[in-house]
Structures are given as structure tokens and as C-alpha cells.
Design a protein around this motif. Structure first.
Motif, PDB file in Angstrom:
ATOM      1  N   VAL A  36       0.893  -1.243   0.104  1.00 51.18           N
ATOM      2  CA  VAL A  36      -0.016   0.274  -0.086  1.00 51.18           C
ATOM      3  C   VAL A  36       0.853   1.251  -0.105  1.00 51.18           C
ATOM      4  N   GLN A  37       0.557   2.246  -0.859  1.00 50.81           N
ATOM      5  CA  GLN A  37       1.149   3.481  -0.700  1.00 50.81           C
ATOM      6  C   GLN A  37      -0.191   4.517  -0.199  1.00 50.81           C
ATOM      7  N   LEU A  38       0.458   5.643   0.726  1.00 52.55           N
ATOM      8  CA  LEU A  38      -0.730   6.590   0.901  1.00 52.55           C
ATOM      9  C   LEU A  38       0.118   7.657   0.517  1.00 52.55           C
ATOM     10  N   ARG A  39      -0.648   8.517  -0.318  1.00 52.86           N
ATOM     11  CA  ARG A  39       0.183   9.881  -0.752  1.00 52.86           C
ATOM     12  C   ARG A  39      -0.757  11.079  -0.231  1.00 52.86           C
ATOM     13  N   PHE A  40      -0.007  11.985   0.346  1.00 52.30           N
ATOM     14  CA  PHE A  40      -0.644  13.165   0.953  1.00 52.30           C
ATOM     15  C   PHE A  40      -0.466  14.415   0.023  1.00 52.30           C
ATOM     16  N   GLY A  41      -1.425  15.168  -0.155  1.00 55.61           N
ATOM     17  CA  GLY A  41      -1.263  16.571  -0.943  1.00 55.61           C
ATOM     18  C   GLY A  41      -1.510  17.583  -0.351  1.00 55.61           C
ATOM     19  N   PHE A  42      -1.731  18.691  -1.074  1.00 59.18           N
ATOM     20  CA  PHE A  42      -2.399  19.922  -0.466  1.00 59.18           C
ATOM     21  C   PHE A  42      -3.753  19.849   0.367  1.00 59.18           C
ATOM     22  N   HIS A  43      -4.130  20.732   1.018  1.00 53.59           N
ATOM     23  CA  HIS A  43      -5.620  20.744   1.493  1.00 53.59           C
ATOM     24  C   HIS A  43      -5.979  19.671   2.198  1.00 53.59           C
ATOM     25  N   ASN A  44      -5.328  19.001   2.935  1.00 56.93           N
ATOM     26  CA  ASN A  44      -5.519  17.829   3.465  1.00 56.93           C
ATOM     27  C   ASN A  44      -5.979  16.511   2.575  1.00 56.93           C
ATOM     28  N   GLN A  45      -5.729  16.653   1.411  1.00 58.31           N
ATOM     29  CA  GLN A  45      -6.127  15.330   0.345  1.00 58.31           C
ATOM     30  C   GLN A  45      -4.976  14.303   0.634  1.00 58.31           C
ATOM     31  N   TYR A  46      -5.743  13.170   0.462  1.00 58.01           N
ATOM     32  CA  TYR A  46      -4.838  11.964   0.457  1.00 58.01           C
ATOM     33  C   TYR A  46      -5.389  11.010  -0.399  1.00 58.01           C
ATOM     34  N   HIS A  47      -4.504  10.188  -1.066  1.00 54.80           N
ATOM     35  CA  HIS A  47      -5.029   8.996  -1.657  1.00 54.80           C
ATOM     36  C   HIS A  47      -4.163   7.584  -1.527  1.00 54.80           C
ATOM     37  N   TYR A  48      -4.915   6.490  -1.558  1.00 54.81           N
ATOM     38  CA  TYR A  48      -4.395   5.102  -1.045  1.00 54.81           C
ATOM     39  C   TYR A  48      -4.392   4.536  -2.473  1.00 54.81           C
ATOM     40  N   GLU A  49      -3.248   3.764  -2.722  1.00 55.28           N
ATOM     41  CA  GLU A  49      -3.062   2.990  -3.827  1.00 55.28           C
ATOM     42  C   GLU A  49      -2.965   1.550  -3.266  1.00 55.28           C
ATOM     43  N   TYR A  50      -3.757   0.528  -3.730  1.00 59.62           N
ATOM     44  CA  TYR A  50      -3.672  -0.858  -3.110  1.00 59.62           C
ATOM     45  C   TYR A  50      -4.268  -1.647  -4.180  1.00 59.62           C
ATOM     46  N   GLU A  51      -4.050  -3.006  -4.285  1.00 58.18           N
ATOM     47  CA  GLU A  51      -4.543  -3.761  -5.030  1.00 58.18           C
ATOM     48  C   GLU A  51      -5.779  -4.627  -4.376  1.00 58.18           C
ATOM     49  N   LYS A  52      -5.755  -5.088  -3.057  1.00 58.25           N
ATOM     50  CA  LYS A  52      -6.787  -5.843  -2.534  1.00 58.25           C
ATOM     51  C   LYS A  52      -7.208  -5.052  -1.240  1.00 58.25           C
TER      52      LYS A  52
END
Length: 43
Positions: A8-24
Motif C-alpha cells: 500500500v502507498q498513502l500519498r498526501f497532498g495539499f489541503h488535507n487531500q490523500y490517496h491510497y493505492e492498493y490492489e486488495k
């Protein structure tokens, strides 16, 4: 900023945005369990 493990990769961005990348879904559950453990024991 990135926080990741082998599945899993958790990516943080501006304005408290975040995105997870995972397969399962279970990979995400295990990752979140690791994050909770860190917060409970080291914060």
C-alpha cells in the motif's frame, strides 16, 4: 509525502487531500492496522 509498505502507498497532498493505492482490500486493512499501532504506541 508518501507513507508505504510492500502493498500500500498513502500519498498526501495539499489541503488535507490523500490517496491510497492498493490492489486488495485486505492490504489496506493491514496497512491501517500498522498505522494505528504506530499512533497508539509512539505518538
Amino acid at each position: 509525502m508518501f507513507i508505504e509498505d510492500a502493498n500500500v502507498q498513502l500519498r498526501f497532498g495539499f489541503h488535507n487531500q490523500y490517496h491510497y493505492e492498493y490492489e486488495k482490500a485486505e492490504h489496506l486493512e493491514q496497512f491501517e492496522k500498522k498505522l494505528r499501532h504506530i499512533m497508539e504506541n509512539y505518538a
